[in-house]
Design a protein around this motif. Structure first.
Motif, PDB file in Angstrom:
ATOM      1  N   LYS A   1      -3.626   4.745   7.376  1.00 44.43           N
ATOM      2  CA  LYS A   1      -2.945   3.764   8.212  1.00 44.43           C
ATOM      3  C   LYS A   1      -3.596   2.382   8.156  1.00 44.43           C
ATOM      4  O   LYS A   1      -2.915   1.373   8.272  1.00 44.43           O
ATOM      5  N   TRP A   2      -4.917   2.336   7.988  1.00 45.86           N
ATOM      6  CA  TRP A   2      -5.626   1.063   8.046  1.00 45.86           C
ATOM      7  C   TRP A   2      -5.666   0.349   6.701  1.00 45.86           C
ATOM      8  O   TRP A   2      -6.151  -0.778   6.604  1.00 45.86           O
ATOM      9  N   MET A   3      -5.145   0.976   5.666  1.00 41.13           N
ATOM     10  CA  MET A   3      -5.301   0.445   4.321  1.00 41.13           C
ATOM     11  C   MET A   3      -4.622  -0.916   4.144  1.00 41.13           C
ATOM     12  O   MET A   3      -5.134  -1.795   3.441  1.00 41.13           O
ATOM     13  N   GLY A   4      -3.472  -1.111   4.789  1.00 34.23           N
ATOM     14  CA  GLY A   4      -2.752  -2.372   4.661  1.00 34.23           C
ATOM     15  C   GLY A   4      -3.576  -3.544   5.173  1.00 34.23           C
ATOM     16  O   GLY A   4      -3.651  -4.602   4.531  1.00 34.23           O
ATOM     17  N   GLY A   5      -4.219  -3.366   6.328  1.00 33.04           N
ATOM     18  CA  GLY A   5      -5.056  -4.415   6.891  1.00 33.04           C
ATOM     19  C   GLY A   5      -6.276  -4.696   6.031  1.00 33.04           C
ATOM     20  O   GLY A   5      -6.669  -5.860   5.845  1.00 33.04           O
ATOM     21  N   PHE A   6      -6.874  -3.642   5.490  1.00 33.01           N
ATOM     22  CA  PHE A   6      -8.032  -3.809   4.609  1.00 33.01           C
ATOM     23  C   PHE A   6      -7.656  -4.602   3.366  1.00 33.01           C
ATOM     24  O   PHE A   6      -8.346  -5.551   2.979  1.00 33.01           O
TER      25      PHE A   6
ATOM     26  N   VAL B   1       0.833  -1.202   0.000  1.00 30.44           N
ATOM     27  CA  VAL B   1       0.000   0.000   0.000  1.00 30.44           C
ATOM     28  C   VAL B   1       0.868   1.253   0.000  1.00 30.44           C
ATOM     29  O   VAL B   1       0.587   2.218  -0.718  1.00 30.44           O
ATOM     30  N   GLU B   2       1.945   1.236   0.790  1.00 31.32           N
ATOM     31  CA  GLU B   2       2.836   2.388   0.860  1.00 31.32           C
ATOM     32  C   GLU B   2       3.444   2.691  -0.502  1.00 31.32           C
ATOM     33  O   GLU B   2       3.614   3.852  -0.881  1.00 31.32           O
ATOM     34  N   GLY B   3       3.765   1.646  -1.253  1.00 28.74           N
ATOM     35  CA  GLY B   3       4.349   1.849  -2.575  1.00 28.74           C
ATOM     36  C   GLY B   3       3.375   2.455  -3.571  1.00 28.74           C
ATOM     37  O   GLY B   3       3.802   3.101  -4.537  1.00 28.74           O
ATOM     38  N   LEU B   4       2.076   2.282  -3.343  1.00 25.13           N
ATOM     39  CA  LEU B   4       1.080   2.802  -4.274  1.00 25.13           C
ATOM     40  C   LEU B   4       0.529   4.157  -3.878  1.00 25.13           C
ATOM     41  O   LEU B   4       0.371   5.039  -4.728  1.00 25.13           O
TER      42      LEU B   4
ATOM     43  N   THR C   1      -6.735  -0.032  -4.338  1.00 30.12           N
ATOM     44  CA  THR C   1      -5.822   0.865  -3.627  1.00 30.12           C
ATOM     45  C   THR C   1      -5.578   2.139  -4.416  1.00 30.12           C
ATOM     46  O   THR C   1      -5.586   3.252  -3.864  1.00 30.12           O
ATOM     47  N   ILE C   2      -5.388   1.997  -5.729  1.00 32.58           N
ATOM     48  CA  ILE C   2      -5.126   3.162  -6.571  1.00 32.58           C
ATOM     49  C   ILE C   2      -6.358   4.068  -6.643  1.00 32.58           C
ATOM     50  O   ILE C   2      -6.243   5.301  -6.539  1.00 32.58           O
ATOM     51  N   PHE C   3      -7.528   3.479  -6.833  1.00 34.92           N
ATOM     52  CA  PHE C   3      -8.763   4.269  -6.908  1.00 34.92           C
ATOM     53  C   PHE C   3      -8.971   5.079  -5.622  1.00 34.92           C
ATOM     54  O   PHE C   3      -9.344   6.250  -5.666  1.00 34.92           O
ATOM     55  N   ILE C   4      -8.745   4.449  -4.476  1.00 31.48           N
ATOM     56  CA  ILE C   4      -8.899   5.145  -3.196  1.00 31.48           C
ATOM     57  C   ILE C   4      -7.809   6.193  -3.021  1.00 31.48           C
ATOM     58  O   ILE C   4      -8.062   7.318  -2.572  1.00 31.48           O
ATOM     59  N   GLY C   5      -6.581   5.840  -3.411  1.00 32.54           N
ATOM     60  CA  GLY C   5      -5.461   6.766  -3.273  1.00 32.54           C
ATOM     61  C   GLY C   5      -5.604   8.008  -4.128  1.00 32.54           C
ATOM     62  O   GLY C   5      -5.090   9.082  -3.774  1.00 32.54           O
ATOM     63  N   GLN C   6      -6.302   7.896  -5.257  1.00 31.64           N
ATOM     64  CA  GLN C   6      -6.503   9.057  -6.123  1.00 31.64           C
ATOM     65  C   GLN C   6      -7.344  10.142  -5.461  1.00 31.64           C
ATOM     66  O   GLN C   6      -7.306  11.299  -5.883  1.00 31.64           O
ATOM     67  N   GLU C   7      -8.098   9.778  -4.448  1.00 29.99           N
ATOM     68  CA  GLU C   7      -8.945  10.746  -3.756  1.00 29.99           C
ATOM     69  C   GLU C   7      -8.203  11.502  -2.657  1.00 29.99           C
ATOM     70  O   GLU C   7      -8.748  12.430  -2.066  1.00 29.99           O
ATOM     71  N   LEU C   8      -6.968  11.108  -2.386  1.00 27.60           N
ATOM     72  CA  LEU C   8      -6.180  11.793  -1.361  1.00 27.60           C
ATOM     73  C   LEU C   8      -5.560  13.060  -1.932  1.00 27.60           C
ATOM     74  O   LEU C   8      -5.208  13.121  -3.108  1.00 27.60           O
TER      75      LEU C   8
END
Length: 257
Positions: A77-82, A68-71, A235-242
């Motif tokens: 913080k909780w993304m890895g567990g999800f 997750v960190e790489g993407l 992960t990418i779709f969610i990360g794009q909203e940050l």
């Protein structure tokens, strides 16, 4: 060879499809493993090296945190567990047909539910970080684009759902055709073996041998690929909203550069 369809009938009820029962079994397996790992973690001596399921779980947590960190970085913080939980469920569901039971992924409601989870998280993340500006996305660049934006917002959900369902159902159909072909040929090639309990003995012998490499591809390899694709896109779709990260460098004097 007993097919997934035949054994799946054991789990069918007038209201609940066999794939739903398979999904419940998969979740039960994951829940039991989680409980065992939790008990092991609670009683683990911090001075001793972990082993068994606990070690595998630790390695998995570290891997998915780095994934997750790489993407998208470390802001969620909780993304890895999800991602770890979703990946475990998706992969086991894809290979579940190896047990002779129907794969949950061949039932549209299952991949749709997984896609909806990502869909909700996409918009929840966007609303959390943008506030009321979240609604501006639907009228960009000009208000007349509102209908188009409302339609395009469903693209991630359709992409994630149809990709998983399409690959799962394609593998299921091909394996069913291959098994049917073997059953038909077995009666012609080795008819002298007869049948036991209504099952052609030749088919029982040939099916596992011939279908093994196909199961390795359609269940194991394809399941692994689809798992990677789903968690990567989610992960990418969610990360794009940050919001974009701003790199802040501190000089030796303590000044911000």
């Amino acid at each position: 060879m007993v097919s997934a369809i035949d054994l799946g009938q054991l789990f069918l009820t007038p209201t609940i499809p066999g794939e739903v029962w398979s999904s419940l079994i998969v979740m039960l397996i994951i829940a039991i493993l989680a409980i065992i790992i939790g008990i092991q973690a609670k009683h683990q001596d911090p001075l001793k090296k972990p082993k068994g399921l606990l070690l595998i779980a630790i390695i998995g947590v570290q891997f998915f945190d780095k994934f997750v960190e790489g993407l998208i970085g470390t802001r969620i913080k909780w993304m890895g567990g999800f991602v770890m939980g979703i990946a475990t469920y998706v992969f086991i569901s894809f290979i579940f047909s190896l047990c002779g039971l129907p794969s949950p992924m061949t039932y549209m409601a299952v991949p749709l539910s997984l896609g909806l989870i990502t869909f909700v998280l996409i918009h929840e993340t966007s609303a959390k970080y943008t506030g009321l500006k979240y609604f501006k996305r639907y009228v960009d660049p000009i208000p007349i684009f509102l209908p188009i934006n409302l339609i395009s917002m469903w693209a991630p959900l359709l992409s994630l759902t149809l990709r998983m369902f399409g690959n799962a159902i394609a593998g299921f159909v091909l394996m069913t055709i291959i098994s049917w072909g073997i059953d038909s040929l077995a009666g012609i090639i080795i008819p002298f073996m007869g049948s036991v309990g209504g099952w052609n003995v030749g088919s029982i012998i040939l099916n596992p041998i011939i279908t093994a490499p196909f199961h390795a591809y359609f269940d194991l390899f394809s399941g692994f690929i689809q798992t990677v694709v789903f968690i990567s896109l989610s992960t990418i779709f969610i990360g794009q909203e940050l919001p974009e990260e701003i790199d802040v460098k501190i000089s030796e004097k303590g000044d911000v550069i």
